[in-house]
Design a protein around this motif. Structure first.
Motif, short mmCIF file in Angstrom:
data_model
loop_
_atom_site.label_atom_id
_atom_site.label_comp_id
_atom_site.label_asym_id
_atom_site.label_seq_id
_atom_site.Cartn_x
_atom_site.Cartn_y
_atom_site.Cartn_z
N ALA A 137 -6.78 7.75 -3.70
CA ALA A 137 -6.46 7.81 -5.13
C ALA A 137 -5.17 7.03 -5.37
O ALA A 137 -4.07 7.52 -5.10
CB ALA A 137 -6.29 9.27 -5.57
N GLN A 138 -5.32 5.82 -5.86
CA GLN A 138 -4.15 4.96 -6.06
C GLN A 138 -3.39 5.35 -7.32
O GLN A 138 -3.95 5.89 -8.27
CB GLN A 138 -4.59 3.50 -6.15
N ASP A 139 -2.08 5.04 -7.30
CA ASP A 139 -1.24 5.28 -8.48
C ASP A 139 -1.30 6.74 -8.95
O ASP A 139 -1.35 7.03 -10.14
CB ASP A 139 -1.68 4.34 -9.61
N THR A 140 -1.27 7.63 -7.96
CA THR A 140 -1.47 9.06 -8.25
C THR A 140 -0.44 9.62 -9.22
O THR A 140 -0.78 10.37 -10.15
CB THR A 140 -1.41 9.88 -6.95
N MET A 141 0.83 9.28 -9.02
CA MET A 141 1.89 9.90 -9.82
C MET A 141 1.91 9.43 -11.27
O MET A 141 2.59 10.01 -12.10
CB MET A 141 3.25 9.64 -9.17
N THR A 164 -6.57 10.77 0.05
CA THR A 164 -5.18 10.30 0.16
C THR A 164 -4.60 10.06 -1.22
O THR A 164 -5.20 9.38 -2.05
CB THR A 164 -5.12 9.01 1.00
N LEU A 165 -3.41 10.62 -1.44
CA LEU A 165 -2.68 10.45 -2.68
C LEU A 165 -1.64 9.35 -2.49
O LEU A 165 -0.94 9.32 -1.47
CB LEU A 165 -1.99 11.75 -3.08
N CYS A 166 -1.51 8.44 -3.45
CA CYS A 166 -0.61 7.29 -3.31
C CYS A 166 0.45 7.26 -4.41
O CYS A 166 0.15 7.48 -5.58
CB CYS A 166 -1.40 5.99 -3.36
N ASP A 167 1.67 6.98 -3.99
CA ASP A 167 2.78 6.74 -4.92
C ASP A 167 3.30 5.33 -4.65
O ASP A 167 4.33 5.16 -3.99
CB ASP A 167 3.88 7.78 -4.72
N PRO A 168 2.59 4.29 -5.11
CA PRO A 168 2.94 2.91 -4.76
C PRO A 168 4.28 2.44 -5.29
O PRO A 168 4.87 1.50 -4.76
CB PRO A 168 1.78 2.10 -5.35
N GLU A 169 4.77 3.08 -6.36
CA GLU A 169 6.07 2.71 -6.90
C GLU A 169 7.22 3.41 -6.19
O GLU A 169 8.37 3.00 -6.26
CB GLU A 169 6.13 3.01 -8.41
N GLY A 170 6.89 4.50 -5.50
CA GLY A 170 7.89 5.21 -4.71
C GLY A 170 8.99 5.89 -5.51
O GLY A 170 10.11 6.07 -5.01
N TYR A 171 8.68 6.30 -6.73
CA TYR A 171 9.74 6.90 -7.55
C TYR A 171 9.68 8.41 -7.59
O TYR A 171 10.56 9.07 -8.17
CB TYR A 171 9.71 6.34 -8.97
N ALA A 172 8.67 9.03 -6.98
CA ALA A 172 8.56 10.49 -7.01
C ALA A 172 9.59 11.12 -6.09
O ALA A 172 9.72 10.74 -4.92
CB ALA A 172 7.16 10.92 -6.59
N VAL A 194 -10.98 19.53 3.11
CA VAL A 194 -10.78 18.14 3.53
C VAL A 194 -9.35 17.94 4.01
O VAL A 194 -8.47 18.79 3.79
CB VAL A 194 -11.07 17.14 2.38
N LYS A 195 -9.11 16.81 4.68
CA LYS A 195 -7.76 16.44 5.09
C LYS A 195 -7.07 15.78 3.90
O LYS A 195 -7.67 14.92 3.23
CB LYS A 195 -7.79 15.48 6.28
N LEU A 196 -5.83 16.14 3.64
CA LEU A 196 -5.08 15.55 2.54
C LEU A 196 -4.08 14.55 3.10
O LEU A 196 -3.26 14.88 3.98
CB LEU A 196 -4.35 16.64 1.75
#
Length: 467
Positions: A137-141, A164-172, A194-196
């Motif tokens: 799941a891209q751009d989760t945040m 898989t949860l993604c925070d591509p901007e890394g601001y979380a 499932v595996k997270l």
């Protein structure tokens, strides 16, 4: 104590795409395998034939790590992608899709309902081929929460075993990520089955803290880059994981001591840009060492290691065999040794292997060539006439394989200087509107040309499944 999956995504990065050659990508994958990372993920296929060849080659050198390959969101290329990693000992298919409505509409022209259906169908197509499937799941945040939960639920229902949860901007912030994951787990009880996974960008310097803090939520997988610009941050993560297992409640399969040297070698691949490789001067010009036919295998491989190569046992044997063949005629310096490694290591399996060749040429008769090759347990040979010994040799090889390939380019040059210089030949064969290049080296330029032709031929056979 639970096992934490370390998923290396180095080969998926733009840095790897821009910097690494085909051979270097394979070498990087081999080094990652030696580190014993849990999973190595390949990028989405764009140039399908070239990327499929890379996937098949990596599958042949990675033994213990899971090899994960990405498919299109709708799963339309799932069969082709799976075929490229089918020989891997452990394999997984992954499907990625952005979770923000703006990106879904702009990049994929999908409405929320369409996104959910796409994920469900794509995961189902992948699951029908592979026992392990991951939904990314891209751009989760920055996602639309309803789209995110709907897509995750659809993915799990269709058979995904990892989300898989993604925070591509890394601001979380770490606390924000923990709260977000806990809310998801509360709203989606199916996540227990499932595996997270978690992917945090280090754009704001928060990836390390966020990833480690998220372990308390039960995260089973984290994405890292063990080579390239992100390698120092990954090294810190692995060091903390190896030294604070009890406090964190997790363990990893990564061999930390081995990882330090392998990661250094892998990162070294990024230091030289394509087209600007450092040229090694011949040993007789004052650099490197001189090796001869009496040099033992250990000494040869020690010099290979100094050049920065980390070879498997199979590749080491190939390099030494080729070294002995060349060294029987002249001493070998560092530049020549580097050429030998580039020519014979990390190549596709040799369907056709040269046994002998005899050529005749003169100004009073037409040139001829007698070629003998080995294919499996069969010995094949042919005799042909041609306009020169190399042309005759190529025509004899065409007779052996029973197929004519258009010769698009043929180059010969000396790798080293002097009357006994090692010659290198480059052959480019055109097959189905694609150029396949082969390289050969020898102190005999005709031999180098024949080996280059066979190198290209073996690549065609391997890629197209014509054996």
């Amino acid at each position: 104590m639970r096992n934490l999956i370390i998923n290396d995504i180095t080969l998926c990065t733009k840095e790897a795409s821009d910097v690494l050659s085909f051979r270097e990508k394979v070498q990087a994958a081999r080094l990652l395998g030696k580190m014993n990372v849990s999973q190595i993920t390949l990028p989405l296929m764009k140039n399908h034939k070239a990327d499929a060849l890379l996937a098949r080659t990596v599958a042949s050198v990675v033994t213990d790590s899971v090899l994960c390959a990405h498919v299109l969101p709708d799963g339309s290329d799932a069969a082709e992608v799976y075929a490229s990693i089918a020989t891997a000992k452990h394999k997984k298919l992954a499907l990625a899709l952005p979770m923000s409505q703006a990106q879904l509409e702009f990049f994929y022209h999908l409405k929320p309902a369409g996104a959910i259906d796409t994920v469900k169908n794509g995961i189902a197509a992948a699951r029908a081929l592979c026992d392990s499937v991951e939904f990314v799941a891209q751009d989760t945040m920055r996602s639309d929460y309803a789209i995110l939960t709907g897509c995750i639920a659809a993915a799990i229902e269709a058979g995904a075993d990892t989300v898989t949860l993604c925070d591509p901007e890394g601001y979380a912030l770490p606390g924000e990520m923990i709260a977000f994951i806990q809310k998801l787990e509360s709203d989606l009880p199916a996540l227990e089955n499932v595996k997270l996974g978690l992917h945090c960008s280090d754009a704001c310097g928060l990836a390390l803290a966020t990833s480690l803090e998220a372990l308390q939520t039960g995260i089973a997988q984290i994405n890292v880059c063990c080579a390239g610009k992100q390698a120092p941050n990954t090294a810190t993560v692995l060091a903390i994981l190896s030294q604070r297992e009890e406090a964190l409640g997790v363990s990893t399969s990564v061999l930390y001591t081995e990882a330090k040297s392998c990661a250094k070698s892998a990162s070294g691949l990024f230091e030289q840009k394509p087209g600007s490789k450092t040229m090694l001067m011949p040993a007789n010009e004052g650099e490197g060492v001189m090796l001869d036919a009496a040099t033992d295998k250990h000494a040869v491989l020690a010099e290979v290691a100094k050049l920065g190569y980390s070879l498997s046992t199979e590749d080491s044997n190939r390099v030494f065999e080729e070294f002995k063949r060349i060294a029987a005629n002249k001493p070998i310096g560092t530049r020549e040794l580097d050429t030998i490694v580039a020519a014979v290591a990390m190549q596709v399996p040799s369907t056709y292997r040269l046994i002998t060749y005899v050529t005749n040429s003169g100004n009073t008769f037409q040139s001829s060539a007698h070629i003998t090759v080995e294919k499996g347990d069969k010995t094949l040979q042919a005799i042909s006439l041609g306009d020169g010994p190399i042309d005759a040799a190529f025509k004899a090889l065409e007779q052996i394989v029973g197929h004519h390939y258009e010769l698009d380019d043929f180059q010969i040059h000396a790798v080293t200087e002097g009357r006994e210089a090692v010659g290198s030949a480059l052959v480019k064969l055109r097959f189905e509107d694609k150029l396949i290049a082969g390289q050969g080296i020898s102190t005999d330029i005709i031999g180098a040309s024949i080996r280059a032709y066979l190198d290209a031929l073996n690549k065609i056979v391997y890629e197209e499944g014509r054996a």
